[in-house]
Design an enzyme around this catalytic site. Sequence first.
Site, PDB file in Angstrom:
ATOM      1  N   ASP A 101       0.833  -1.203   0.000  1.00  0.00           N
ATOM      2  CA  ASP A 101       0.000   0.000   0.000  1.00  0.00           C
ATOM      3  C   ASP A 101       0.870   1.256   0.000  1.00  0.00           C
ATOM      4  O   ASP A 101       2.037   1.232   0.412  1.00  0.00           O
ATOM      5  CB  ASP A 101      -0.888   0.034   1.248  1.00  0.00           C
ATOM      6  N   HIS A 152      -5.990   2.845  -4.292  1.00  0.00           N
ATOM      7  CA  HIS A 152      -5.909   3.057  -2.844  1.00  0.00           C
ATOM      8  C   HIS A 152      -6.354   4.482  -2.495  1.00  0.00           C
ATOM      9  O   HIS A 152      -5.895   5.038  -1.499  1.00  0.00           O
ATOM     10  CB  HIS A 152      -4.478   2.790  -2.374  1.00  0.00           C
ATOM     11  N   HIS A 262       3.723  -2.188   3.111  1.00  0.00           N
ATOM     12  CA  HIS A 262       3.720  -0.816   2.605  1.00  0.00           C
ATOM     13  C   HIS A 262       5.054  -0.511   1.934  1.00  0.00           C
ATOM     14  O   HIS A 262       6.111  -0.745   2.520  1.00  0.00           O
ATOM     15  CB  HIS A 262       3.487   0.169   3.749  1.00  0.00           C
TER      16      HIS A 262
END
Length: 306
Positions: A101, A152, A262
């Site tokens: 992400d 996202h 991430h």
Amino acid sequence: MVQIGKGQRHWHCSESTELSHSETVRVSRSPLPCRMLYSLRSPAVENFGTVLSMNPLFITGSGALTAAGALAYSAVHPRSQFFGRTICRTNSPRKLAITFDDGPNPAITPKLLDLLDRHNAKATFFLIGRYVRECPELVKEIIARGHTAGNHTETHPNLLWLAPTQVRVELRLCHNAISNALGSPPKWFRPPFGMRNPWVIPAARDLGYRTVMWTLIPGDWQEKPVEWLIHRMQPIADHAQRSLGNGSKPAAAGTGDVLCLHDGTHRQMNGDRSRTLHALEHWLPRWRDLGLEFVTIGEAVQTPAP
């Protein structure tokens, strides 16, 4: 007060709040955020509204707390399906879907792509729209290396607090950014912080998305030693050992993991995610030795041809 992800919210409703369904339910001093006390005519919450209107337990003060807990669980828990269907597992214990992400991130994403190449690993990158506009070539490189891109949102807000129109704007702006960079729209969406309300998943579905959550989120955004993060990723290996043994036996029936990591930070470009990189350097060869296959989220749910 409802504990929400990495922070807390203290929004309380007034003395008496009405929840409209076939009957009116009065909740005294509900701990739910005001925006979560919405009309129960919404299809996403119709069944729960019926329970509220029929069960006298929910009309009491303690019942209000129960209702609050149920709605908080639905908004926060990665495997909750209450606000709409999500993908949170792969369709085989042998498949591991690694997801990232908050990118693209010029400081880390290229190094991560090289690491994934060395281990013949495919992954899914959930991208922030404003970063996509700054780094379109890096987005193209992600796809060129055989990975998948997902939405996202444009600015990474907590969607739990947004109205339907605001949710749609966040999704649409990121959708357009990725589509312009790649020439085709993405198919996958992950809500920031994993937060959902009744209109998040329907808004994503209207754009043709399937919503993706996870089975494990080890907290790689935390300022902890890499050894701490490595330990937090141990459940992937434990699950593989239970399902696959030493990697030589056929996969047992069941599901596999979706790992949420991430490669960037939503607060600023070029965030330091070197701990994530180093933890993967440790685990990728070990997971491979256990018999795991590293797949995109599309491959994670794809049924093999007969």
